[in-house]
Design a protein around this motif. Structure first.
Motif, PDB file in Angstrom:
ATOM      1  N   MET A  87      17.162  53.032  58.072  1.00 12.28           N
ATOM      2  CA  MET A  87      17.982  53.477  56.955  1.00 12.28           C
ATOM      3  C   MET A  87      19.470  53.338  57.281  1.00 12.28           C
ATOM      4  O   MET A  87      20.323  53.866  56.581  1.00 12.28           O
ATOM      5  N   PHE A  89      23.133  51.645  57.544  1.00 14.31           N
ATOM      6  CA  PHE A  89      23.850  50.833  56.570  1.00 14.31           C
ATOM      7  C   PHE A  89      23.809  49.369  57.007  1.00 14.31           C
ATOM      8  O   PHE A  89      23.856  49.075  58.207  1.00 14.31           O
ATOM      9  N   PRO A 116      21.292  50.663  48.753  1.00  8.49           N
ATOM     10  CA  PRO A 116      22.140  51.864  48.774  1.00  8.49           C
ATOM     11  C   PRO A 116      21.813  52.898  47.681  1.00  8.49           C
ATOM     12  O   PRO A 116      22.016  54.080  47.900  1.00  8.49           O
ATOM     13  N   ASP A 117      21.311  52.462  46.541  1.00 12.66           N
ATOM     14  CA  ASP A 117      21.007  53.432  45.477  1.00 12.66           C
ATOM     15  C   ASP A 117      19.644  54.050  45.747  1.00 12.66           C
ATOM     16  O   ASP A 117      18.630  53.688  45.153  1.00 12.66           O
ATOM     17  N   GLN A 118      19.655  55.007  46.671  1.00 11.57           N
ATOM     18  CA  GLN A 118      18.390  55.540  47.195  1.00 11.57           C
ATOM     19  C   GLN A 118      17.572  56.276  46.141  1.00 11.57           C
ATOM     20  O   GLN A 118      16.344  56.284  46.174  1.00 11.57           O
ATOM     21  N   ASN A 119      18.276  56.872  45.188  1.00 11.56           N
ATOM     22  CA  ASN A 119      17.565  57.606  44.147  1.00 11.56           C
ATOM     23  C   ASN A 119      16.621  56.688  43.362  1.00 11.56           C
ATOM     24  O   ASN A 119      15.635  57.142  42.795  1.00 11.56           O
TER      25      ASN A 119
ATOM     26  N   ASP B 164      25.665  57.700  44.132  1.00 13.29           N
ATOM     27  CA  ASP B 164      24.600  56.742  44.474  1.00 13.29           C
ATOM     28  C   ASP B 164      24.948  55.794  45.606  1.00 13.29           C
ATOM     29  O   ASP B 164      24.260  54.790  45.797  1.00 13.29           O
ATOM     30  N   ASN B 165      26.021  56.065  46.356  1.00  9.21           N
ATOM     31  CA  ASN B 165      26.305  55.195  47.500  1.00  9.21           C
ATOM     32  C   ASN B 165      26.962  55.981  48.629  1.00  9.21           C
ATOM     33  O   ASN B 165      28.172  56.199  48.624  1.00  9.21           O
ATOM     34  N   TYR B 176      26.736  61.413  40.200  1.00 13.44           N
ATOM     35  CA  TYR B 176      25.800  62.371  39.626  1.00 13.44           C
ATOM     36  C   TYR B 176      26.413  63.760  39.435  1.00 13.44           C
ATOM     37  O   TYR B 176      26.267  64.380  38.396  1.00 13.44           O
ATOM     38  N   LYS B 196      17.718  61.967  44.276  1.00  8.10           N
ATOM     39  CA  LYS B 196      17.365  62.011  45.696  1.00  8.10           C
ATOM     40  C   LYS B 196      18.262  61.074  46.481  1.00  8.10           C
ATOM     41  O   LYS B 196      18.780  60.106  45.928  1.00  8.10           O
TER      42      LYS B 196
END
Lengths: 170, 208
Positions: A87, A89, A116-119, B164-165, B176, B196
């Motif tokens: 994980m 970078f 990078p946009d883990q969600n 988100d980064n 968010y 998350k």
């Protein structure tokens, strides 16, 4: 005309030989996107993938890596494959991840997931995953078996999960 | 017209109470739950409770720490959030839940040093017993809970990531926490109530 199947097979063999060779010396760590990881997640083969999410900066992750390496070693010849998903970078791939992997002589499959946009993808691994690492997914689609744990794991636990939840001859 | 609304409200209150009791046992808060207050020591030595801040409309409760690279990457963004939203009624409440034995860099003295080095404009609280983190259901650092005052209660309005980064603030597409706060401040529903992100697992005490 060489039949396509034979071409594919020989390409596969070559790549296997090459990876085997590279692994004996230094392991080249690829930076990949989600579809690469999904190949393991969605694989239909009767292989139990033990997919561990770790990072060079994560102390509990580094502490448990030898357990995964030991499992991989013990599983030689068995349909069990450890996959270590870094994980870190992407910008730290050459600077931190590759030197780490080679210093510790990691033999399991390792790659860096550059998303990078883990969600957008954490729930695809497991809806119960909050995003904390270390986290590990055991998956064998052909046996419809899946087990996720968001905690460090000992070698004894790894072995127990494999034998109790993913028996070789059920 | 009035009666059904009243019943609906009553029903939703009961549902809420029901879920919060259930969820608390199930490992922390969910969005919509009522959060409880706490009393924790700030880096300046003072005990801080949420109810002390009478003028606040809510709080950006953030479980964070000194040692996690992801948490560190968000320090400057937390400072910016506090600068932008504290005056509007939503201060940042930073809480360090890491066990000092498992993570010596998260001692109270180290917290004081970090807060002074980075000139934190927000409180930085020491959750020594880890009870607040457990009650809230925090698992990683950083882990944000936006709480909104609703009468005497604190309602959980958002749980998750800041944006988100983590790695590159320049490449952030979705903010968010800011989106949640902007909507709350204008009386609208939060568009994305939970997200998350990868983070460092909270370093729990060994016997817990």
């Amino acid at each position: 005309m060489v039949p396509r199947r034979i071409l594919c097979l020989s390409a596969l063999l070559c790549s296997l030989l090459l990876t085997g060779n590279a692994m004996a010396q230094t392991q080249n760590v690829a930076s990949v996107k989600l579809p690469h990881l999904q190949k393991y997640l969605n694989s239909k083969s009767d292989t139990t993938y033990v997919i561990n999410f770790w990072a060079t900066w994560c102390k509990p992750c580094i502490e448990e890596l030898p357990n995964f390496e030991a499992l991989q070693k013990q599983s030689a010849g068995k349909p069990i494959q450890v996959v270590l998903v870094s994980m870190d970078f992407a910008k730290d791939l050459e600077k931190k991840v590759v030197p780490f992997v080679n210093r510790h002589k990691l033999q399991s499959t390792v790659f860096l997931l550059d998303e990078p946009d883990q969600n957008a993808w954490i729930d695809l691994i497991d809806p119960s995953w909050s995003g904390a690492i270390p986290a590990t997914l055991f998956v064998n689609n052909s046996r419809k078996q899946r087990f996720f744990i968001e905690k460090p794991i000992t070698l004894a636990q790894l072995q127990e999960y494999i034998t109790s939840k993913f028996p070789q001859n059920p | 017209m009035k009666k059904p609304y009243y019943l609906l409200l009553l029903l939703s209150v009961f549902t809420l109470l029901g879920t919060s009791a259930y969820k608390a046992a199930d490992g922390g808060y969910q969005v919509g739950d009522t959060a409880s207050d706490f009393k924790l020591k700030n880096v300046n030595g003072q005990l801080v409770s949420l109810r002390d801040q009478k003028e606040a409309k809510g709080y950006i409760v953030t479980f964070t720490c000194n040692t996690c690279p992801y948490a560190k990457l968000y320090e400057d963004r937390l400072i910016q959030l506090h600068r932008k939203y504290a005056a509007k009624g939503y201060p940042v409440i930073a809480i360090n839940p890491n066990d000092v034995t498992a993570s010596p860099g998260d001692s109270y003295a180290q917290m004081q040093k970090r807060a002074s080095d980075k000139k934190f404009p927000f409180v930085y609280l020491y959750d020594e017993s880890q009870e607040v983190a457990k009650r809230y259901g925090a698992t990683r650092t950083p882990h944000v809970y936006i709480l909104t005052k609703s009468g005497q209660d604190l309602k959980v309005s958002y749980i998750g990531a800041i944006d988100d980064n983590s790695g590159d603030p320049e490449k952030v597409q979705k903010r968010y926490v800011e989106a949640a706060l902007d909507n709350l401040l204008s009386g609208k529903a939060v568009p994305q109530t939970s997200t998350k992100a990868i983070g460092c697992t909270i370093k729990w005490r060994n016997n817990s």
